[in-house]
Design a protein around this motif. Structure first.
Motif, PDB file in Angstrom:
ATOM      1  N   ASN A  29       0.217  -0.937  -0.218  1.00 23.86           N
ATOM      2  CA  ASN A  29      -0.366  -0.011  -0.261  1.00 23.86           C
ATOM      3  C   ASN A  29       1.028   1.505  -0.265  1.00 23.86           C
ATOM      4  N   LEU A  32       1.841   1.141  -3.513  1.00 25.10           N
ATOM      5  CA  LEU A  32       0.724   2.472  -4.543  1.00 25.10           C
ATOM      6  C   LEU A  32       0.826   4.199  -3.794  1.00 25.10           C
ATOM      7  N   TYR A  38      -0.626   8.124  -9.761  1.00 24.53           N
ATOM      8  CA  TYR A  38      -1.251   7.152  -9.404  1.00 24.53           C
ATOM      9  C   TYR A  38      -1.556   7.035  -7.929  1.00 24.53           C
ATOM     10  N   ARG A  39      -3.317   6.549  -8.156  1.00 27.60           N
ATOM     11  CA  ARG A  39      -3.291   6.505  -6.198  1.00 27.60           C
ATOM     12  C   ARG A  39      -4.360   5.068  -6.975  1.00 27.60           C
ATOM     13  N   GLY A  40      -3.485   4.485  -5.264  1.00 31.43           N
ATOM     14  CA  GLY A  40      -4.143   2.921  -5.470  1.00 31.43           C
ATOM     15  C   GLY A  40      -4.586   2.233  -3.745  1.00 31.43           C
ATOM     16  N   TYR A  60      -6.842  -1.998  -6.472  1.00 33.19           N
ATOM     17  CA  TYR A  60      -7.492  -1.192  -7.401  1.00 33.19           C
ATOM     18  C   TYR A  60      -6.642   0.028  -7.942  1.00 33.19           C
ATOM     19  N   LEU A  61      -5.935   0.804  -9.021  1.00 30.85           N
ATOM     20  CA  LEU A  61      -5.237   2.001  -9.643  1.00 30.85           C
ATOM     21  C   LEU A  61      -6.326   2.258  -9.928  1.00 30.85           C
ATOM     22  N   LEU A 127       3.995  -1.111 -12.320  1.00 26.98           N
ATOM     23  CA  LEU A 127       3.447  -1.669 -10.856  1.00 26.98           C
ATOM     24  C   LEU A 127       4.383  -2.977 -10.203  1.00 26.98           C
TER      25      LEU A 127
END
Length: 406
Positions: A29, A32, A38-40, A60-61, A127
């Protein structure tokens, strides 16, 4: 004393096993959260030490638009299994495998940045590199969905490949294969009542792209793609089925292949268009007329075959061949709705002379040596004309000078 040490060691292992999922979850996390643009988030992580694996549950991303304070879904999956591939391990290679369950990946057309799809692909690769410490040798996708969206078109375009199954094997050539194309990739998916099938052999470790691929798409309902046609072609399709057949091969920087699209039962103007304005009706009528002219009457299909070959640094699609095949299909014979099985890795040879049809001989561009020869001849002619004019001006000035002396 030895018993106490053993119990302590076992207790330490148990505690470590209990806290390990939380440590891994926190690390993922955090990764991410630190991805630029991006945000995940990951809901949970399960560890399987014996199998050498860990499973990500509900990931999710989203892409971030900081200027508009907006998030756009980019990638999501029900779960992702990351593990050591045991088959490769038995061959002495330590590599990993990925299994995606119900993944979704979305590519969007950005109004400002036309290279967004490439940027998205780069972000997704980063990623995977962060999450999988091993080189990936096997990838499997179950019940996936690949989306394409254009929110700036009118109407908005929203396309998707659904129920996608894909399997990539031996990507790092970990099975000691001496084959020219040791890796394989297969894919099956649905596209609006149509079925997509793709098969490929490849060598991902080669310096230049090296692969042999064929694909076919059958019976896609064009009516369900009307948003796409309205946005990019300004027409409504009332009826029609679309198919596509292709073979492509590449090696040592060269490629060869063809694309054979077919449209059956095409109708772009009907009673459903009564509310269209006069200009829309005229345009749709024109498109419908063109489709009727280039339609094989016996099989009620519009088709062509576009052959291409060349260098990956200088691709050259054979446009005149496409036009010729449209006419041939319309007035001579219908193209058969199958893969022709005429392209393979051995057929990639850009030095081989290309046969030209009538249209190409009359209207087509000349070969590179001919163009260079013509250019040199034109340059020589211009130089001679310039020299001749200079001599004429010199002769004229001499005559005027002699006249003045007289």
């Amino acid at each position: 004393m030895g018993l106490i040490v053993a119990i302590s060691f076992v207790a330490l292992l148990v505690v470590g096993r209990l806290i390990l999922p939380y440590v891994v979850l926190n690390y993922l996390n955090k990764t991410l959260a630190n991805m630029k643009g991006y945000r995940g988030h990951i809901e949970d992580v399960d560890i399987a030490l014996i199998r050498g694996a860990y499973k990500i549950d509900s990931i999710y991303l989203h892409k971030l638009d900081t200027a508009k304070d907006k998030e756009t879904p980019f990638f999501a999956a029900y779960n992702v299994d990351l593990s050591v591939e045991w088959k490769a391990l038995f061959h002495g290679s330590i590599v990993g495998e990925l299994v995606f369950e119900r993944p979704m990946i979305r590519f969007t057309k950005d109004k400002v940045e036309p290279k967004q799809v490439r940027n998205d692909s780069t972000g997704f690769k980063k990623l995977l590199d962060d999450f999988m410490p091993l080189n990936v040798n096997r990838v499997e996708i179950n019940d996936g969905e690949i989306q394409y969206k254009d929110e700036f078109s009118k109407p908005k375009v929203d396309l998707a490949l659904t129920h996608t199954y894909a399997l990539a094997l031996n990507l790092r050539n970990s099975y000691d294969s001496a084959a020219l194309l040791p890796a394989s990739f297969t894919m099956r998916a649905d596209l609006y009542e149509g079925k997509l099938s793709l098969n490929a052999k490849m060598n991902p470790l080669a310096d230049d792209p090296t692969f042999d691929m064929n694909a076919d798409l059958k019976h896609t309902n064009l009516v369900k793609l009307n948003e796409f046609f309205q946005a990019y072609a300004k027409v409504d399709v009332n009826k029609g089925k679309f198919g596509l057949y292709t073979e492509v091969a590449a090696k040592k920087g060269n490629f060869a292949g063809y694309v054979k699209p077919l449209i059956q039962d095409l109708d772009v103007l009907g009673k459903e268009d009564r509310k269209d304005n006069i200009f829309q009706k005229m345009w749709e009528g024109f498109v419908g007329t063109v489709g009727e002219v280039f339609q094989n009457q016996s099989k009620d299909q519009v088709a062509t075959k576009v052959e291409f070959k060349g260098s990956l640094k200088n691709p050259d699609t054979n446009v005149w061949s496409a036009i010729y095949n449209v006419l041939e299909n319309a007035f001579i014979q219908a193209l058969q709705p199958t893969i022709d099985h005429e392209i393979n890795i051995a057929s990639v040879d850009t030095k081989k002379e290309e046969k030209k049809n009538v249209l190409q001989k009359v209207f087509g561009k000349k070969d590179e040596p001919d163009r260079k020869k013509d250019k040199a001849e034109r340059k020589k002619e211009r130089k001679e004309k310039k020299k001749k004019k200079k001599e004429q001006r010199k002769e004229k000035s001499e005559k005027e000078a002699s006249g003045n002396n007289v």
